[in-house]
Design an enzyme around this catalytic site. Sequence first.
Site, PDB file in Angstrom:
ATOM      1  N   HIS A 165       5.272   3.990   9.919  1.00 14.99           N
ATOM      2  CA  HIS A 165       6.556   3.358   9.004  1.00 14.99           C
ATOM      3  C   HIS A 165       7.636   4.452   9.461  1.00 14.99           C
ATOM      4  O   HIS A 165       7.563   5.584   9.441  1.00 14.99           O
ATOM      5  CB  HIS A 165       6.059   3.975   7.674  1.00 14.99           C
ATOM      6  CG  HIS A 165       7.034   3.605   6.492  1.00 14.99           C
ATOM      7  ND1 HIS A 165       6.392   3.606   5.152  1.00 14.99           N
ATOM      8  CD2 HIS A 165       8.183   3.872   6.554  1.00 14.99           C
ATOM      9  CE1 HIS A 165       7.605   3.580   4.458  1.00 14.99           C
ATOM     10  NE2 HIS A 165       8.631   3.591   5.138  1.00 14.99           N
ATOM     11  N   CYS A 174      13.419   0.525   5.987  1.00 10.22           N
ATOM     12  CA  CYS A 174      12.234   1.181   6.956  1.00 10.22           C
ATOM     13  C   CYS A 174      11.521  -0.023   7.693  1.00 10.22           C
ATOM     14  O   CYS A 174      11.224  -1.049   7.034  1.00 10.22           O
ATOM     15  CB  CYS A 174      11.320   2.045   6.533  1.00 10.22           C
ATOM     16  SG  CYS A 174      12.016   3.645   5.809  1.00 10.22           S
ATOM     17  N   THR A 195      -1.898   0.741   3.632  1.00 16.22           N
ATOM     18  CA  THR A 195      -0.598   0.282   2.820  1.00 16.22           C
ATOM     19  C   THR A 195       0.579   1.157   3.002  1.00 16.22           C
ATOM     20  O   THR A 195       0.310   2.345   2.977  1.00 16.22           O
ATOM     21  CB  THR A 195      -1.182  -0.058   1.466  1.00 16.22           C
ATOM     22  OG1 THR A 195      -1.212   1.236   0.856  1.00 16.22           O
ATOM     23  CG2 THR A 195      -2.518  -0.516   1.287  1.00 16.22           C
TER      24      THR A 195
END
Lengths: 129, 172
Positions: B45, B28, B22
Site C-alpha cells: 500500500h 494510494c 485488507t
Amino acid sequence: MPAASAIKVMIVDDQVSMRAMIRRTLQDLGFRNMRDKGSATDALVAVKADRVHLIISDYNMPDMDGLQFLEAVRKDPVIGKTVFIMLTGSADRDVVQKAAALGVNNYVVKPFAAAALREKIERVFGELT
Amino acid sequence: MKRIPIVQGQFRVVDEPDVMITTVLGSCVAVCLHDCIARIGGMNHFLLAEPSPGNFTSQQDMQRYGIHAMELLINEMMKRGASRHHLRAHLYGGANIVAGLGNIGSTNAAFARRFVQTEGIGIGHCDLGGRHARRVEFRPYEGKARSAVVAESPPIAFQPRLFAATGDIELF
C-alpha cells in the site's frame, strides 16, 4: 577530486524499474558513463570484458546474490580491486557484516535518497565534481 | 478466516490458506501479487509513485514511494519461494478524491501499471482511478482479490511530529 562523468559504473539489480531509478539518480549526480545488468551472472561477464571503476549492486537477487557476486569479483585477479557498493534492505545487518568481511567498499540501505548514495560514493572516491 | 489489515507504507506476504489481507485506499495504490505455483501472495500500500528527478528526499520519505514498496514486496515473496516468472498482479486504488490535490491518484495508478508491465508481470484484476475510496480484500494463498467502493475516507497514516522533550513547552 574525481569527475563523476569520468567514473565508469556498472549497476546490477534484478528489477528494471530500480535500475532505471539508480541510473537517474547517478545522472543527477553527474555520472554519464553507466551500464546495467539484471543479474550478477551477466554483470560479472560484462565487467570482465569491459572493466569499470564502480559496481553498484543489489544484494537481493535470484541465482547469484550480491554477496556471491562480490566474492566472485574479489577473487578475480583482474577486476578484484574494483570499487563495490552494495545495496541492501534495512533488515540485512548480517549481510552488511558478511559483505564487509568479503571486502565491500561501502553499502547503501534501500530505500535511499540521492544524497545518501552520493555520500557513500564520495567516501570511496573523494568529493565528486 | 484470519484478516490482516495494512495501512500506507506497509506490506504483507502470506503463504497459508484462510488468510485475507485488507486495506482501504484513496489516492494510494495497493498491488496484490500472487504466484499460483508456489501459492504465495502479498499486498503493499503506497502513497506516491517515485521521487521526481533531482529530488533529494530523506530516507524516511523514500519509504512512501511505490518503487521501494514494490521491491520490498517482490523480494519478500521471492524469499518465501515465489518465482518472478509466475507472478501476476492485481492493481487497486489511485482515485482522485480530494479536489485541489492534483492528480496524485492518477500518477500512482499510472506508475503501478507501468511498473508491472516493465517488470514483465501479468496484470489480472485492475480497478484504478475514479473519485472514490476503495476497500480491497486479497486472499494471498488463493490469489483472489476484490475491491468495493466505500463511503468512508481511508485512514491517514502520517505520524504526527512530536516536540522534542527538552526544556519547557509552552502550550497555547
